[in-house]
Each structure stands twice: as C-alpha cells, then as structure tokens.
Scaffold this motif. Structure first.
Motif, PDB file in Angstrom:
ATOM      1  N   ARG A   1       0.685  -1.184   0.143  1.00 45.56           N
ATOM      2  CA  ARG A   1      -0.050  -0.033   0.185  1.00 45.56           C
ATOM      3  C   ARG A   1       0.932   1.360   0.073  1.00 45.56           C
ATOM      4  N   ILE A   2       2.128   0.977   0.626  1.00 40.47           N
ATOM      5  CA  ILE A   2       3.056   2.202   0.572  1.00 40.47           C
ATOM      6  C   ILE A   2       3.322   2.416  -1.004  1.00 40.47           C
TER       7      ILE A   2
ATOM      8  N   ASN B   1       0.636   3.959  -2.614  1.00 43.20           N
ATOM      9  CA  ASN B   1       0.312   5.569  -2.448  1.00 43.20           C
ATOM     10  C   ASN B   1       1.479   6.414  -3.073  1.00 43.20           C
ATOM     11  N   LEU B   2       2.669   5.816  -3.244  1.00 39.17           N
ATOM     12  CA  LEU B   2       3.637   6.590  -3.827  1.00 39.17           C
ATOM     13  C   LEU B   2       3.536   6.665  -5.554  1.00 39.17           C
TER      14      LEU B   2
ATOM     15  N   MET C   1       0.253   6.859  -6.795  1.00 40.49           N
ATOM     16  CA  MET C   1      -0.688   7.697  -6.705  1.00 40.49           C
ATOM     17  C   MET C   1      -0.219   9.117  -6.650  1.00 40.49           C
ATOM     18  N   ALA C   2       0.868   9.312  -5.795  1.00 34.65           N
ATOM     19  CA  ALA C   2       1.294  10.593  -5.515  1.00 34.65           C
ATOM     20  C   ALA C   2       1.905  11.120  -6.684  1.00 34.65           C
ATOM     21  N   LEU C   3       2.856  10.517  -7.324  1.00 34.16           N
ATOM     22  CA  LEU C   3       3.576  10.691  -8.526  1.00 34.16           C
ATOM     23  C   LEU C   3       2.159  11.145  -9.744  1.00 34.16           C
TER      24      LEU C   3
ATOM     25  N   ASN D   1      -0.819  12.003  -9.385  1.00 38.80           N
ATOM     26  CA  ASN D   1      -1.531  13.034  -8.870  1.00 38.80           C
ATOM     27  C   ASN D   1      -0.709  14.547  -9.024  1.00 38.80           C
ATOM     28  N   LYS D   2       0.561  14.289  -8.741  1.00 37.73           N
ATOM     29  CA  LYS D   2       1.512  15.623  -8.775  1.00 37.73           C
ATOM     30  C   LYS D   2       1.703  15.888 -10.498  1.00 37.73           C
ATOM     31  N   PHE D   3       1.945  14.675 -11.244  1.00 42.99           N
ATOM     32  CA  PHE D   3       2.373  15.029 -12.823  1.00 42.99           C
ATOM     33  C   PHE D   3       1.380  14.776 -13.560  1.00 42.99           C
TER      34      PHE D   3
ATOM     35  N   TYR E   1      -5.856  -1.573  -2.812  1.00 41.35           N
ATOM     36  CA  TYR E   1      -5.047  -0.305  -2.661  1.00 41.35           C
ATOM     37  C   TYR E   1      -3.578  -0.195  -2.459  1.00 41.35           C
TER      38      TYR E   1
ATOM     39  N   MET F   1      -2.948  -3.355  -6.531  1.00 36.57           N
ATOM     40  CA  MET F   1      -4.140  -3.035  -7.434  1.00 36.57           C
ATOM     41  C   MET F   1      -4.302  -1.627  -7.660  1.00 36.57           C
ATOM     42  N   ALA F   2      -3.440  -0.753  -6.858  1.00 37.55           N
ATOM     43  CA  ALA F   2      -3.991   0.734  -7.181  1.00 37.55           C
ATOM     44  C   ALA F   2      -3.540   1.280  -8.371  1.00 37.55           C
ATOM     45  N   GLY F   3      -4.374   1.778  -9.295  1.00 36.89           N
ATOM     46  CA  GLY F   3      -4.262   2.298 -10.393  1.00 36.89           C
ATOM     47  C   GLY F   3      -5.113   2.476 -11.308  1.00 36.89           C
ATOM     48  N   GLY F   4      -5.047   3.049 -12.536  1.00 36.89           N
ATOM     49  CA  GLY F   4      -6.253   3.250 -13.529  1.00 36.89           C
ATOM     50  C   GLY F   4      -6.384   2.248 -14.312  1.00 36.89           C
TER      51      GLY F   4
END
Lengths: 591, 591
Positions: free
Chosen positions: B424-425, B428-429, B431-433, B435-437, B458, B461-464
């Motif tokens: 999950r970390i 999150n990383l 998703m952070a990139l 969100n930012k770029f 999360y 599995m996190a992504g579009g």
C-alpha cells in the motif's frame, strides 16, 4: 362464508447459501403450519436468494438449487406451498435460444415458483416478464415462461405470478383473473428505494381492482450487497382495499383469511372485471387440489403494520443493509474512521443500531489540520454511542512520505496530492487494523461526494462497504436529525450537525471552497445523475448555467473513481452501483 | 461481369465523442470515395462508439447522436453508405415496452444501421438479435428491429444486418438471402478474445455458404475500457471462400469488387441456397437505388492481410488496449511500479510498444526484502526499454507506519498485514506521482493473481488501468518470450523470466509458498472461472481434489477485491470484468 387462509413468509435468505435457505424455509414452514393455512407463500427465488447473478451460469448451482427445492418438497406433506426457485426442464415453454454462445450442456433456466402439495411438486409457474433495467439483469439468465397454471385449492381458484409480472397492466394477472383466478399469489424480491413501499401498494391496489381479484404480495426482506428488500408484504382485496400488511425490514409471517366469497359475489354481480381473456401466447392449465373449502375453527385477525415515514424507512434500510452485509459475509466487528464530521457520525450511529455498540470500533486519525472541535466532537460522539475508539496520528507518516517524495517533487507546488496522501494514510491505517484484527471497514462517503468525485481513491474510499454511498449530503443531515429525535439523548452532537463541512486536509478548508453549497448541489445531482436531465433542462429548471456545467464536468470526470468504489446500499431510485453503468472512457461533451 | 464495389471502413471511434466520430467518418468517407465504390460500410454504432452503456439512457445523447448522423447524411451526396447509429422513431417495428418503469419522454431506441444516398436517409435496419450475455447488455437499452429492407443498389440486391444477427443460423441473413439479397452487409463491433478472429471467420464462411450469399463483415477497431475490437474485417464469397481481409488492430479501408454475377449464376443453377422464405415476423421492404450496374474502369485487387498467431494477437490487443485507454482518456504518460518481476516487465514492454519509451516512467520502490537481483534486473529492463525510472525507498515510511501502529498491534504477530502495508505504501507513492504530474498508473497484476486474490487492494491493485488483468501467469511468460523474439535485443532480461516468482514482501518469499505452481493453478482457474466447472468435474479432469478445493475457496473469497479493481483488457472468452458478475455476499459452498 368461503374464506381462504394464506400464510405469507417474509423471509431473509442469503444468496447462494442453499442449505441455510432451505433450513430457514423449513423452519418457517413449521411455524406457518400451526395456523393451518390453505397455502403458504415464500418469496421469489427463496431457495437461492436474490439476485444470484452469475452463480446462475454454473450448471452445478442450478442442479443444487433443485436438490434444495426437493428437500422442501418432501417436507411439504400436509401443506400446500409456493416457493421461488430456479426452474430448469420442469417449466414448459419452448423458446429459441437468445444467444448462439451457449455453454455445452446448458439449458434454458427460469425464474420459477413451485407449487408443492402432498410431498410432491404439483406444478410450476415461470416468470413471464424479466426485468432487465436498473439493477436488474434477468434477461442475462432466464427464459420467459409461457404457461399459466390455475390451481383450485380447497375450492378456491389461485394463480401464481412473480414480481415484475404484476407491475405490467397487460401482464399475466389480467389473463389469470379472466380465466377465473380469485387470488393472485404474487411472490417477490422487490428492492427498496425511497418511497417505493407506497408506490408499490398503489400499483397493487390498482391491479387488484382492475382485475377484481385478491392480490397477495409476499416480499423478501434483508440486505444483499447493494440491495435491501424491505418486506412490507401486503394483501389487497378485489376492490383494492388494504387487508393486511407485514412489518418492514424484518422477517415476518403474515396469516390472512381471504374473503373469497366476496370476489365470487362481485363477479356474478358483473362489474369491471375482465370477462373475456385477452389474446395471449400463454396457455392456461388447470389443476385441482382438495376440492372442498375447509372448515375453519376461527377467523384470524390479520395485522396492518404501519408504514414508516419515508425517511425513517431509509434509515431502516441502511441499518438492515449494514447488518446483513456484515453478518452474511462472516464478519462480526466493523471499523469506522471518525473525523468529527457528520458523515462518519451518521455511519457510526447506523452501525451501532445495526450491530450493537460492542461491535463497532472508531478510529480517529488526526493531523495538524484537525481542529480542536473535530477532536472534541469525536470524543463526545464516541461517548454517546458507547463505542470503543483508538487514536492514531497520521503526522509522522505524512512527514515521512513527504521526505521520501522530496526529491521527485522538487520545485512542484503543494496541491491535492498532499491532501490525497493524508486521506490514503488514513485508508492504510484502517486497512491495517482490518487485516490484523478482522474488522470490516465501513466507508463514510455520501452520494454528493461520490457523484462529484470529492473523495480520495484508496483514501476515504478504502473499505469493504459504503454505507451512505447513495445518501445525498442534504439527506445525511435529515437522517442525523431523525436519529437524534428518536428518544433518549441525541447520539450525534449538535455541533457536528451545525459546523460547516470540511475535509480538514489543509488549513481552513471548507467543502464549499471546492463545491457549490450542498443545498444547490444535491438537486442538480438528482437531476443529472438520477434523472438523466440535460444541461438545458437543468437550466430551465432554474439552476445557474455555470454551476450546472461545473457539476456535470465533475460527475463525468470521476467515473473511474466510482468504478473502484466499494459496494454500498441503494436507497434512491438510481444508485451509483448496478443502476448506473457509465463508460469510463467517454468523450460525450453533450449538454 | 457484374461486380459490386464495396469500401469497408474499419474505424476506431471513441464512445460518446459524437463530434470526433463524425469527423472521422467524414474523413474516411472522403478517402473511400476515391475508389468510386457502390457502397461504403461503417461499423456498428460508428456514430456513438461501442458500447455507449448508460449514455443511451440520456434522451439528449440519443438526440445528439441523430444530429451527428445528419451531418453524415448531408455529406453522403454522391455516395451510398451504411452507418451504425442509435435509431429512434425512424425504425419501425412496434414492440410492447419491456419495463413499466419508463422515464417520462423516453421512447424505444434501436441499434440501427442507416442507409444513406443522395444526401438523404433512405432507410434503416434495426438489429434484430440483441446480445445480453457475457460483456453485452443490449436488452437493457434496445428494442429488437422488425423490418428487413432489401436495397437494390446499381442492380445488385443488398441487405444489411448487424453483428449478432449473423451469428444465429436462424437470424435475418437466411430470410434476407431467401428474399433475393446477393450481398449481406454485416456491420460489427465484435470484441476480441483469444482465437476469436478464426472462429468468427469460420462462422461467416458457413453463413455465406449456407445461404449462397456474399458476406461482407465490417468490424470496429480499437480499445474501449475493457474491450478491444480487433478489426480483421473480411469478405467471404457465396461458396464461403475468403476474398479479402483487412488488417488487425488498426484502422483500415478495405475496397473489394464483389463478383455478384457468380452469385446469380449459382442461384439459377440451383443448389443449397434457401428457395423458400422461412416463416418470420419480419417484413421485407424493397428499395431501389441507381437501377443499373455501373461501369468500372478497372478491377481492384483486394488484400488478404494475414492473421497473426493467436498469442501475437493477444499482444497486439493489449497494446492497442493500453494506447486507446490512455489517449482516449486524455493522458499522455503512464507510470508503472517496477519490481524486477515478470508482470511489471511485460506491462512496461507493452506500454512502450503502445506509447513510446518517452511516455513511460518506471518507479522502483525497494524495501529491505528487495533482492539484489530485483534491483539489477529492473535497471537492466529500464536500460533495454530506454524508459526513465525513479527510485523511492519504502523503508522509512514502512518503519513510521509500524511505529504508529505499535500500540494497537502490541502483542499481535506479524502476518499479511505488514506485507499489505508495504504494497500500500507503493500504491500511495505511485498515486502521489500520478496526482502531482498527471501520469496514469498502470497496474501489473495478472489474471492468476487477480482470480485467487493474491494481490493487495489499494496496494499493487492501485491504478487506473490493469493491463494484464485477464492474462494468466503462464501466458505472461509466453508473451514475454514472444516479445523477446521479436528481433533486436530481447527487451525483458532472461533472469526476470527465469527466476521463481516472488512478491518480496518478506524474507525468501515465493509465490509457491502461498499458491499451487502456476502450471497447475492456471488450468484450474480456466476450468473454474472461465468455464464454470464444478469441483467434481475438475477432479474428473485429473486435478487434485485438495488443490481444487483450495483454489475454489481462494477465488470465491476474493470477489470483494475484484469488485474494486481497475478496468483491464479482456483477452479471454471470460474476463474478470463485465463478463463475470458474481455476488460479493455469496453463501454458495457448492462443489
């Protein structure tokens, strides 16, 4: 006076749990038998639960459902019963296959009702009208039925039909009544939405009156994923008058003596009942069981349970929805991230009502942006609900993330990235506790937020079940007020209700910085998301064009988030789940 | 010799982008016109893209689609064209409403084909057979058509039908041929799955031969959410022989001179073609345009593009699926978490082939459990793919989480909670990139993992967009080998392919500690997830009972994860998206 005693079993099955459902049917059958009814009615697909979805594509499941029904058949020795199950082979009615891609060995299946008597399956009726709109996908699975059995039970002519069949004025009810049915035994799995209990009774009254026939409506009750079945089984006489009503939102057994003589009298006197059978492709088949009316010792007095206020019904639906999702999925405890805001407060109150305070754990996860009020209000809420709470600060983890990202973010301005990170840390902490201790995480996002995408994917959207996902923010307030007026001390502190909504992900943040006021937003969302209104129509309804355009863009752009959202309870006529199937890739700019 | 020149436009529309789709149609129309065809055919729902899903419930969308068609009508002054669009009102065929719940002002709509000539809409055909299985929901939206226009164009009798209509032996093709059609113009949006291009051509050849009619099959191409349309438009003559085939997985214009005289000759000589029209509720309507055959300057030589190997087709489908999802959703760059494993390596290779190396960013996120090999292999992969990469260690954040949780976890043993936290970390990383770029995050999980739930919600599995979500692990290896053999230096380092799969979330972890070997797992998953086999059937197929029971339990228990997974590309006959609709709450213990 010729009467017919029906026992209507408003039961709560679990999808797929054939063994458990049969045990439940047998238990209710024993209970119903005490009333010496002429007929016991169970809901639509009582054996499998509703909706079984793609379990229906497994030939073994359909076979097992038939074995489960056989257990009921054997138990129904001294009673006549109608039970919903998946029919195959035993429901006549040839139909060309609708798809060339039929798995080997697969045959047509039916959404069927078995009529059981004397320990055997006497006949079956297969649902004629298969709903395939909204949350329904019945054309994916079932073949429509063609037969219309008309069963004379102890001297009374009874016809069975299923759910959607009675919603249509030209459906089988008309033909069944014309063929002589005095009672329609309609069995159902009718999902709840705001106001449905009332509109449904209006329709049933009209159908009874139009056809001069007694309508008994046996509904399912309980939660299944996003659906809640509200119960409220009813009986309407041939003039459309309400004779009896079962409870809402719980299992119930409704025993009613139906005045069949009045139906017969009214028919011989002439009147509005259809005299000629409308032309139809369905054939009526007659069966006779126990030809004479049975002597009754005494009349039963059937209850007319009150209908609650529509908003109270929503609260009940949310409560049973949570209880059944949690229990049917084998959980005992739930975990809720508490922020000091109204959404998490209402969610916690519902969870306590559904599961008891001992089974609800709150997690408060403050950051430097968390206000004193939020902390105090959370503590007060927890005290009033008498639930346990843990507190974990997200600040150290947030700082570590920022340090980790420092290099790649060099030169970039702070934006929603940092806000999302905070929400995602909270999501991770909730999931960590869930993983470690087996709590189900309930998410707290409301329909307004979910519609415009004012929610963080993998952050506050992280969890197993989204309790108020279909509740607009303005209704969240109404429900909180309702819950507080229920007697005893109000459970939701007044300041939680009164404060301006904020995500507290940066200093002095207010929802209204990013969104129109909820009193403006919610009616626009209803028009756009629930009613498919165009921009022009919304402007004509009196909304500000710029606001409408902004809301529409927010809704359209956040489809990908909703696609990854947890299942939540449908309470409006169009929820954000199976009701609404929008493409993610969508170039429509139409206004 | 009497011939008929057809120009088949295998185009790639975007769902909902009516303006863009019309511009594309007009551009191809100009291009096609150069060949002086008798008819230009566009795919099914070319105006709206396929499938428009619940956009079809918006009256304004249907209206806008009609305006969009009108632009095409006006442009089709000196040419005859068949164009797929949503019909309303202009397609006859009365049908009782299938649902009592019809939004005010809504009318029946049709999946229709417009026949345009001389700047007007001459006639329409509405799809008769609406698929409502697998990924299809057409009964949710459309009313089946009843009319069968038979259009004589420049002396040749042409009939149009749509997609599913030709898959059924008793469908309209039979009646159209019997009524005199020499050419069937079938327009399509036929989603790809492994092996489909071949089985489809077999079916088309059979249909052509059985009915003694030329079949032209104009398919859509491109990606739309989970679906990929593979193109491969074809023409089969009346003996079932392949005459022409367009390219796979790209837009193409196929111009073919159809030997209509041979059809006529074969019919006068007798033979197998149906002489009598089968009884049907559909009425044939005749229209004549340009009564005489036109003189052709010269014959065109139509190409027969080769069909690629089925596995190469899968690779192409994944590539176009990624390219279209990214571009049609307005992204340019993608971000992929690289682990040193085969799944992320293959995903990166596909992304580079789809978007170019400049548009792919890798993120390597080591922990103390990350091996030296993983690091080296990732660096080597990045070098060979010529993509950029960032490295962010998850260790400090992981430690901070553990410190935060120390109190609540006191006394509890380490378990998958700590493994999930690491995943999950990473989520999150990424998703952070993102969100930012503004990168789109591609997830890297394969079908085997997604089926048994060997994936962190999360986390990984996190992504579009989930590129290889429908690719079983054993096929991941095959695709990696294929890609490496494509010429030039192999892009995926050999050691990535050779190493035992591991999630590296604890010391010396191997996938086979938790799962059966993939060579065993994948065939069981195919039998269970794709083919709905029961446990007994799988045991009869030779699988070990205990292993089967374990796999079945893992699949059933992880439904809630799949419900929250991103959309990914379907490449098997049953993917994990719209193809498979299982309840989350599911008590079925059936074997």
């Amino acid at each position: 006076m010729r009467t017919f005693r029906i026992a209507m079993v408003q039961m709560n099955p679990t999808v797929g749990d054939l063994g458990g459902n049969v045990r439940r049917i047998l238990r209710w059958l024993r209970e119903a038998r005490k009333a010496k009814p002429d007929l016991v009615a169970f809901p639509e697909l009582a054996v499998t639960g509703y909706p079984p979805e793609d379990l229906l594509l497994k030939p073994k499941f359909v076979e097992d459902n038939r074995c489960a029904l056989n257990e009921v058949v054997r138990a129904a020795k001294d009673v006549v019963a109608v039970v919903g199950y998946v029919g195959q082979g035993d429901s006549a009615g040839h139909h060309p296959p609708s798809s060339p891609v039929v798995a080997a060995g697969r045959h047509d299946i039916y959404n069927a009702a078995a009529l059981l008597a004397g320990g055997r399956l006497v006949t079956t009726y297969a649902k004629r009208h298969l709903p395939n709109y909204g949350v329904f996908d019945e054309s994916r699975y079932f073949t429509p039925g063609r037969r219309l059995p008309l069963v004379t039970i102890n001297g009374t002519a009874v016809a069975v039909n299923i759910c959607e069949d009675i919603w249509l004025p030209h459906g089988p009810t008309r033909r069944q009544a014309a063929a002589g049915a005095e009672i329609i035994v309609n069995i159902n799995a009718s999902p709840f939405h705001l106001g449905k209990s009332r509109s449904r009774e209006q329709m049933l009254a009209t159908r009874a009156r139009d056809n001069g026939v007694i309508v008994t409506y046996t509904n399912m009750v309980g939660g299944q994923d996003e659906l809640v079945f509200d119960g409220h089984s009813v009986v309407l006489d041939h003039t459309g008058d309400l004779v009896a009503r079962a409870k809402g939102f719980e299992e119930d057994l409704l025993v009613v003596d139906l005045n069949v003589e009045a139906v017969a009298r009214s028919r011989s006197a002439g009147g509005r009942a259809p005299r000629t059978e409308p032309p139809a492709a369905m054939s009526v088949e007659r069966v006779v069981l126990g030809p004479k009316p049975r002597k009754k010792q005494s009349r039963v007095v059937a209850p007319v349970e009150p209908l609650a206020d529509p908003l109270d019904e929503v609260y009940e639906a949310l409560t049973i929805g949570v209880r059944d999702y949690v229990k049917k999925n084998g959980f005992r405890h739930v975990l809720i991230g508490l922020s000091g805001g109204i959404d998490s407060a209402l969610t916690a109150a519902i969870a306590v009502d559904a599961l008891g305070a001992d089974n609800v754990l709150g997690l408060f996860m403050p950051s430097p942006y968390t206000s004193r009020e939020s902390r105090e209000d959370t503590i007060e809420l927890v005290r009033r609900l008498a639930i346990r709470m843990k507190t974990l600060s997200i600040s150290p983890t947030f700082k570590t993330y920022l340090r980790t990202l420092d290099g790649v973010f060099a030169g970039a301005k702070a934006d929603t990235t940092e806000e999302n990170l905070q929400a995602r840390i909270r999501g991770n902490l909730l999931m960590a506790l869930s993983n470690k201790f087996g709590h189900l995480v309930l998410t707290t996002g409301n329909k307004s937020e979910m519609s415009v995408g004012y929610a963080t994917l993998y952050g506050d959207m992280a969890g197993g079940f989204a309790v108020i996902k279909d509740v607009p923010k303005t209704m969240v307030y109404e429900l909180a007020h309702r819950r507080n007026r229920r007697g005893g001390q109000p459970v939701i502190p007044k300041r939680i209700i009164d404060r301006a909504p904020t995500a507290e992900l940066r200093d002095n943040q207010k929802d209204e910085d990013s969104l129109p006021p909820y009193a403006v937003l919610d009616p626009i969302l209803k028009a756009y998301v629930e009613d498919d209104r165009s921009v022009e129509e919304m402007v004509d309804m009196g909304f500000d064009r710029r606001t409408v355009l902004r809301v529409v863009a927010l809704v359209d752009r956040s489809e990908y988030k909703r696609r990854q959202a947890p299942v939540g309870i449908k309470i409006t006529h169009r929820g954000l789940g199976k009701d609404r199937r929008m493409p993610v890739t969508n170039g429509y700019q139409g206004m």
